[in-house]
Write an enzyme that holds these catalytic residues in place. Structure first.
Site, mmCIF file in Angstrom:
data_model
loop_
_atom_site.group_PDB
_atom_site.id
_atom_site.type_symbol
_atom_site.label_atom_id
_atom_site.label_comp_id
_atom_site.label_asym_id
_atom_site.label_seq_id
_atom_site.Cartn_x
_atom_site.Cartn_y
_atom_site.Cartn_z
ATOM 1 N N LYS A 1 53.553 -44.413 27.415
ATOM 2 C CA LYS A 1 54.616 -44.754 26.466
ATOM 3 C C LYS A 1 54.550 -43.787 25.275
ATOM 4 C CE LYS A 1 54.246 -49.505 27.945
ATOM 5 N NZ LYS A 1 54.918 -50.773 27.882
ATOM 6 N N GLU B 1 62.069 -50.626 29.044
ATOM 7 C CA GLU B 1 62.238 -50.263 27.624
ATOM 8 C C GLU B 1 63.397 -49.286 27.456
ATOM 9 O OE1 GLU B 1 58.146 -49.169 26.921
ATOM 10 O OE2 GLU B 1 57.567 -51.260 27.223
ATOM 11 N N GLY C 1 53.370 -55.599 28.642
ATOM 12 C CA GLY C 1 52.782 -55.555 27.302
ATOM 13 C C GLY C 1 52.552 -56.916 26.683
ATOM 14 N N SER D 1 51.075 -55.795 32.585
ATOM 15 C CA SER D 1 49.761 -56.293 32.156
ATOM 16 C C SER D 1 48.731 -56.249 33.271
ATOM 17 C CB SER D 1 49.889 -57.707 31.570
ATOM 18 O OG SER D 1 50.719 -57.693 30.422
ATOM 19 N N ASN E 1 51.406 -45.169 32.340
ATOM 20 C CA ASN E 1 52.563 -44.913 31.481
ATOM 21 C C ASN E 1 52.055 -44.996 30.042
ATOM 22 O OD1 ASN E 1 54.936 -44.863 30.057
ATOM 23 N ND2 ASN E 1 55.608 -46.916 30.670
ATOM 24 N N HIS F 1 62.723 -47.463 33.242
ATOM 25 C CA HIS F 1 61.761 -48.404 32.655
ATOM 26 C C HIS F 1 62.547 -49.433 31.831
ATOM 27 C CE1 HIS F 1 58.526 -50.070 30.241
ATOM 28 N NE2 HIS F 1 57.693 -49.590 31.152
ATOM 29 N N GLU G 1 58.472 -54.290 37.907
ATOM 30 C CA GLU G 1 57.886 -54.636 36.622
ATOM 31 C C GLU G 1 58.658 -55.801 36.009
ATOM 32 O OE1 GLU G 1 55.510 -51.154 34.875
ATOM 33 O OE2 GLU G 1 57.540 -50.998 34.127
HETATM 34 C C1 PEP Z 1 54.576 -50.454 31.553
HETATM 35 O O1 PEP Z 1 54.848 -50.038 30.451
HETATM 36 O O2 PEP Z 1 55.112 -49.950 32.539
HETATM 37 C C2 PEP Z 1 53.581 -51.526 31.693
HETATM 38 C C3 PEP Z 1 53.396 -52.071 32.848
HETATM 39 O O3 PEP Z 1 52.912 -51.882 30.538
HETATM 40 P P1 PEP Z 1 51.662 -52.878 30.427
HETATM 41 O O4 PEP Z 1 50.683 -52.521 31.511
HETATM 42 O O5 PEP Z 1 51.110 -52.641 29.055
HETATM 43 O O6 PEP Z 1 52.186 -54.276 30.608
#
Ligand code: PEP
Length: 247
Positions: free
Chosen positions: A11, A96, A171, A210, A9, A94, A165
């Protein structure tokens, strides 16, 4: 045996020049992997990604989609536009989008239905906030988010991918331990099985939050973790490929 899927992803990151280097790196390193690779990129770069990745075995998708087919919805992108660029996947729900754009469980579910109707595979994100985890609400939150989608997709259940998630791990550098993640993945699998046992055994449930080269192997070894949705580490070809190699 479910095949692993490692989906990036990006972003709101990228540039034509930077993407070219990243995509070339992915193309160069993607042979002989035991996992499928996908990148979910900002919509303006779909043409570039299609041109660069066609024939590579790596597939691509978008990070969001409209519930509407076309019309006066300024700024929105429709499923047929994503199909024009040969997308396979689209991320829906997601965290976000849920938190910064006020997307409800019902809207996320409608997006999943719209994607399925167009032949796209929705990667449906679910996950609890830190406060919800600390208040012991993880299972209830994930079950509620999932229920909205499962009610809406009905018999098309087998066509979706789910990404667990935990919001507090996205992040932040904080990762759920493999056992913590597995516990929620098992809950998700059980919820799926209550709807359709056959579909539940084939649906990929990804972990996101992460995931990095140094923790991917342990997470991906868990029984119900079928891959990763990768944010930060998807922006470096070496890291993304290392995660895929851990699968
Ligand atoms: C994400 O944005 O779906 C995600 C898992 O980000 P990160 O790996 O940076 O935590």
């Amino acid at each position: 045996m479910r095949r692993k899927l490692i989906a990036g992803n990006w972003k709101m990151n990228g540039s034509l020049a930077g993407n070219a280097a990243l995509l070339d790196g992915l193309r160069a390193g993607c042979a002989n992997l035991n996992a499928d690779l996908a990148v979910c990129v900002p919509a303006p770069y779909l043409a570039q990604v299609q041109a660069t990745l066609t024939g590579s075995g790596i597939v691509w998708g978008a990070q969001d989609v409209s519930v509407h087919e076309s019309g006066a919805y300024t700024g929105e992108v429709s499923v047929s536009m994503l199909k024009d660029f040969a997308c396979r996947y689209v991320i829906v729900g997601h965290s976000e989008r849920r938190s910064y754009h006020g997307e409800s469980d019902e809207l996320v579910a409608q997006k999943a239905v719209r994607a399925l109707g167009a032949g796209l595979v929705p990667i449906v994100c679910v996950g609890e906030t830190l406060q919800e985890r600390e208040q012991g609400q993880t299972n209830a939150v994930v079950t509620r988010q999932l229920k909205a989608v499962l009610d809406a997709v009905g018999t098309q259940l087998a066509g979706i991918v789910i990404a667990y998630e935990p919001v507090w791990a996205i992040g932040t550098g904080k990762t759920a331990t493999p056992d913590m993640a597995q516990q929620v993945h098992e809950l998700i699998r059980t919820n799926l099985a209550q709807r359709d046992a056959a579909a539940a055994s084939t649906i990929q449930v990804l972990y996101g939050g992460s995931m990095k080269p140094d923790n991917a192997k342990e997470l991906l070894a868990m029984a119900d973790i079928d891959g990763g949705l990768i944010g930060g580490a998807a922006l470096k070809a070496a890291d993304f490929l290392a995660i895929a190699q851990a699968a």
